[in-house]
Structures are given as C-alpha cells and as structure tokens.
Design a protein around this motif. Structure first.
Motif, PDB file in Angstrom:
ATOM      1  N   LEU A 186       0.862  -1.179   0.000  1.00 35.79           N
ATOM      2  CA  LEU A 186       0.000   0.000   0.000  1.00 35.79           C
ATOM      3  C   LEU A 186       0.900   1.232   0.000  1.00 35.79           C
ATOM      4  O   LEU A 186       0.918   2.032   0.927  1.00 35.79           O
ATOM      5  CB  LEU A 186      -0.917  -0.017   1.232  1.00 35.79           C
ATOM      6  CG  LEU A 186      -1.866  -1.221   1.316  1.00 35.79           C
ATOM      7  CD1 LEU A 186      -2.583  -1.242   2.653  1.00 35.79           C
ATOM      8  CD2 LEU A 186      -2.878  -1.189   0.174  1.00 35.79           C
ATOM      9  N   CYS A 190      -8.012   4.997   1.198  1.00 32.18           N
ATOM     10  CA  CYS A 190      -8.261   3.936   0.215  1.00 32.18           C
ATOM     11  C   CYS A 190      -8.511   4.510  -1.175  1.00 32.18           C
ATOM     12  O   CYS A 190      -8.067   3.936  -2.181  1.00 32.18           O
ATOM     13  CB  CYS A 190      -9.448   3.081   0.654  1.00 32.18           C
ATOM     14  SG  CYS A 190      -9.110   2.058   2.108  1.00 32.18           S
ATOM     15  N   SER A 191      -9.215   5.643  -1.230  1.00 31.40           N
ATOM     16  CA  SER A 191      -9.461   6.296  -2.514  1.00 31.40           C
ATOM     17  C   SER A 191      -8.162   6.768  -3.142  1.00 31.40           C
ATOM     18  O   SER A 191      -7.954   6.658  -4.360  1.00 31.40           O
ATOM     19  CB  SER A 191     -10.416   7.485  -2.328  1.00 31.40           C
ATOM     20  OG  SER A 191     -11.678   7.057  -1.873  1.00 31.40           O
ATOM     21  N   GLU A 217      -5.191   5.449  -2.647  1.00 26.92           N
ATOM     22  CA  GLU A 217      -4.470   4.262  -3.108  1.00 26.92           C
ATOM     23  C   GLU A 217      -5.061   3.735  -4.424  1.00 26.92           C
ATOM     24  O   GLU A 217      -4.320   3.406  -5.361  1.00 26.92           O
ATOM     25  CB  GLU A 217      -4.539   3.160  -2.044  1.00 26.92           C
ATOM     26  CG  GLU A 217      -3.790   1.890  -2.380  1.00 26.92           C
ATOM     27  CD  GLU A 217      -2.284   2.047  -2.338  1.00 26.92           C
ATOM     28  OE1 GLU A 217      -1.601   1.386  -3.156  1.00 26.92           O
ATOM     29  OE2 GLU A 217      -1.780   2.811  -1.492  1.00 26.92           O
ATOM     30  N   ALA A 218      -6.383   3.670  -4.502  1.00 32.35           N
ATOM     31  CA  ALA A 218      -7.042   3.153  -5.707  1.00 32.35           C
ATOM     32  C   ALA A 218      -6.765   4.040  -6.912  1.00 32.35           C
ATOM     33  O   ALA A 218      -6.497   3.548  -8.012  1.00 32.35           O
ATOM     34  CB  ALA A 218      -8.544   3.034  -5.471  1.00 32.35           C
ATOM     35  N   SER A 219      -6.827   5.346  -6.715  1.00 28.51           N
ATOM     36  CA  SER A 219      -6.566   6.285  -7.803  1.00 28.51           C
ATOM     37  C   SER A 219      -5.132   6.168  -8.301  1.00 28.51           C
ATOM     38  O   SER A 219      -4.866   6.166  -9.517  1.00 28.51           O
ATOM     39  CB  SER A 219      -6.848   7.713  -7.332  1.00 28.51           C
ATOM     40  OG  SER A 219      -6.550   8.647  -8.356  1.00 28.51           O
ATOM     41  N   HIS A 220      -4.205   6.048  -7.364  1.00 24.17           N
ATOM     42  CA  HIS A 220      -2.793   5.905  -7.722  1.00 24.17           C
ATOM     43  C   HIS A 220      -2.556   4.613  -8.503  1.00 24.17           C
ATOM     44  O   HIS A 220      -1.842   4.606  -9.519  1.00 24.17           O
ATOM     45  CB  HIS A 220      -1.942   5.905  -6.453  1.00 24.17           C
ATOM     46  CG  HIS A 220      -0.487   5.655  -6.691  1.00 24.17           C
ATOM     47  ND1 HIS A 220       0.338   6.568  -7.313  1.00 24.17           N
ATOM     48  CD2 HIS A 220       0.299   4.567  -6.404  1.00 24.17           C
ATOM     49  CE1 HIS A 220       1.552   6.076  -7.399  1.00 24.17           C
ATOM     50  NE2 HIS A 220       1.560   4.870  -6.859  1.00 24.17           N
ATOM     51  N   ARG A 221      -3.167   3.530  -8.059  1.00 26.30           N
ATOM     52  CA  ARG A 221      -2.984   2.249  -8.753  1.00 26.30           C
ATOM     53  C   ARG A 221      -3.560   2.287 -10.160  1.00 26.30           C
ATOM     54  O   ARG A 221      -2.976   1.729 -11.097  1.00 26.30           O
ATOM     55  CB  ARG A 221      -3.637   1.123  -7.941  1.00 26.30           C
ATOM     56  CG  ARG A 221      -2.909   0.802  -6.655  1.00 26.30           C
ATOM     57  CD  ARG A 221      -3.427  -0.466  -6.022  1.00 26.30           C
ATOM     58  NE  ARG A 221      -2.712  -0.781  -4.797  1.00 26.30           N
ATOM     59  CZ  ARG A 221      -2.795  -1.947  -4.174  1.00 26.30           C
ATOM     60  NH1 ARG A 221      -3.551  -2.917  -4.661  1.00 26.30           N
ATOM     61  NH2 ARG A 221      -2.111  -2.156  -3.062  1.00 26.30           N
ATOM     62  N   GLU A 222      -4.697   2.940 -10.313  1.00 28.92           N
ATOM     63  CA  GLU A 222      -5.304   3.048 -11.646  1.00 28.92           C
ATOM     64  C   GLU A 222      -4.414   3.858 -12.573  1.00 28.92           C
ATOM     65  O   GLU A 222      -4.211   3.485 -13.738  1.00 28.92           O
ATOM     66  CB  GLU A 222      -6.689   3.693 -11.528  1.00 28.92           C
ATOM     67  CG  GLU A 222      -7.407   3.904 -12.851  1.00 28.92           C
ATOM     68  CD  GLU A 222      -7.766   2.615 -13.557  1.00 28.92           C
ATOM     69  OE1 GLU A 222      -8.110   2.674 -14.748  1.00 28.92           O
ATOM     70  OE2 GLU A 222      -7.693   1.526 -12.925  1.00 28.92           O
ATOM     71  N   ARG A 271      -1.481   1.720 -13.483  1.00 26.41           N
ATOM     72  CA  ARG A 271      -1.882   0.632 -14.375  1.00 26.41           C
ATOM     73  C   ARG A 271      -2.006   1.133 -15.815  1.00 26.41           C
ATOM     74  O   ARG A 271      -1.509   0.502 -16.756  1.00 26.41           O
ATOM     75  CB  ARG A 271      -3.213   0.032 -13.909  1.00 26.41           C
ATOM     76  CG  ARG A 271      -3.698  -1.148 -14.750  1.00 26.41           C
ATOM     77  CD  ARG A 271      -4.839  -1.851 -14.053  1.00 26.41           C
ATOM     78  NE  ARG A 271      -6.023  -1.020 -14.011  1.00 26.41           N
ATOM     79  CZ  ARG A 271      -7.007  -1.067 -14.921  1.00 26.41           C
ATOM     80  NH1 ARG A 271      -6.925  -1.895 -15.946  1.00 26.41           N
ATOM     81  NH2 ARG A 271      -8.064  -0.303 -14.812  1.00 26.41           N
TER      82      ARG A 271
END
Length: 253
Positions: free
Chosen positions: A16, A45-46, A48-53, A56
């Motif tokens: 994370l 969490c938002s 982290e999700a935004s960064h991963r997207e 990707r």
C-alpha cells in the motif's frame, strides 16, 4: 521501534505504497476537519485506488508500444473525406467492439495514415483500461515463426491473449512463403471470436492471394476476419507525397 515506523513497514509489506506516503498528510487534515475514522480510511483507500489506476494505465500505454503522436485529434480527416470519421472516433472512445472480439480492418495505399488510425484507436482503448499491443507485421510474424520452430507456437498464442487488441501493421509487406503465412493464419484462427485484431494493409481482400501462398488459406483467413469487423477502405493521395510536393513547390530564397 515506534508505532509510526511499524505502521509504515506494514503498509509497504502490504504493498500500500500510496497510503504509506500519504497517510500522515491525510491524518492532519482529518484532525483539522473533524473527520470520522471511516471517512479518514475512505480517503486513504481512494488515494491508493486512484494511484494504482494511474500506474496501471501508464504500464498499459508503455507495453502497447504505440508510435508517438498518433491520436485521433492529430489525424487530418479533411484529407480523406470519404472516411467515416465518426466511426473511427467511436471505436477509440468505446469498448463494446472489444468486448465482442470484433476486428478493425484498414485498407488503402501507402501514406494515407492507416498506421496512425490504428494507433489512435488503440490509444483510446488502452486509456479505458484494456491491454493492447501494436506490432509491425514483420516483427510479430518473426516472433511466431521462432515460436513454431521451438514447438512453442500454441504457448505464445495463448500469451498473446493477455492483449484484448492486437495491431498487425503493414500486413501487405509480409513475405509470401509457407512459414510466414502459416503462422499468420494460425494467429487469425486463434483470435477468432477470442480477441480483437486491427490490421492495416495496402492489399484489399481481393488481392490477398499475393500474401498467402495457398488460396484456400487466404479465403479462410479473410472469412474469419470479416465475420465480425469494421472495414475501412481509405482512398486518396499519400500524405507523404503531398508534403513532398508542397516542399518542392516552395520558392527558394
């Protein structure tokens, strides 16, 4: 070891990384604005999700190996008025055709921007979260020929399934021999109703006998490609030729 150090180590072990780098700044804001614990957790969490997207999509664009500067916006549709610009834009902005494993075929003389359009469509698809790969025909068929010689062709074809869209660029320059046309047919047959192909060629289907050694194979390949496809026949004068003529006509100083 302090609780903070323990927390940061655990976050990195859990991969994370964005939360590990941003939790403290979010904590300050949460305390200042009186957030509930659940809102603080949602914020992290938002992030982290935004960064991963974002990461990707960056990876997908890199692995697609698209030629630089070939977006839909950069293509001059005025030079080819008979081309359905709206449909090209729709293919780059939607993914229904990818989900249905449909193909895109771009035929026309050299210099009309077929490769540009193929790259532009793929760029749009990748930006919507789909993996794709842009190949020159020679590069891809050489890779498949090598795999066949090593008795690994089926393995490589299955690996290519990771790409929802595969571009085969400049198919018209494929050597007319059993080795290249054989693996080309294997690829087309394997991808049929399994994954999308975008093919550019200066040879329309009527002249595919000049690509495939065996006429029956040429008919079978064409049949699989056109069963679910968008077909564009681009007509006009080569962009490169127009540019060359324009330069030649400039008065010398």
């Amino acid at each position: 070891m302090t609780d903070i150090h323990t927390l940061e180590r655990l976050l990195r072990r859990l991969r994370l990384s964005r939360i590990a780098s941003e939790w403290h700044s979010h904590e300050k804001r949460a305390l200042a604005e009186g957030w509930t614990p659940s809102r603080y957790l949602l914020s992290l969490c938002s992030e982290e999700a935004s960064h991963r997207e974002t990461e990707r999509l960056r990876r997908y664009i890199k692995e697609a190996r698209l030629p630089v500067g070939k977006s839909v916006g950069d293509y001059d549709f005025k030079q080819v008025p008979e081309l359905n610009a709206a449909q090209i834009r729709q293919l780059s902005e939607t993914t229904d055709w990818v989900d249905a494993s449909e193909n895109v075929l771009l035929f026309g003389a050299s210099g009309l921007g077929k490769s540009h359009l193929a790259a532009a469509i793929v760029e749009g698809v990748v930006n919507q979260g789909y993996r794709a790969r842009f190949y020159s025909a020679g590069e891809l068929l050489q890779e498949l020929r090598k795999a066949r010689s090593l008795l690994r062709l089926n393995e490589v074809l299955l690996k290519l399934d990771r790409y929802r869209v595969i571009v085969i660029d400049d198919l018209g320059y494929v050597k007319r021999d059993n080795a290249e046309t054989g693996v080309l047919f294997e690829l087309i047959a394997h991808r049929y109703e399994r994954g999308s192909l975008i093919i550019t060629s200066n040879h329309p289907f009527s002249t595919w006998g000049s690509i495939f050694v065996d006429e029956t194979m040429a008919v079978a390949a064409a049949d699989r490609l056109i069963h679910h496809c968008y077909l564009f026949e681009i007509q006009g004068e080569s962009y490169r030729k127009k540019t060359s003529n324009a330069v030649a006509k400039k008065p010398s100083k």
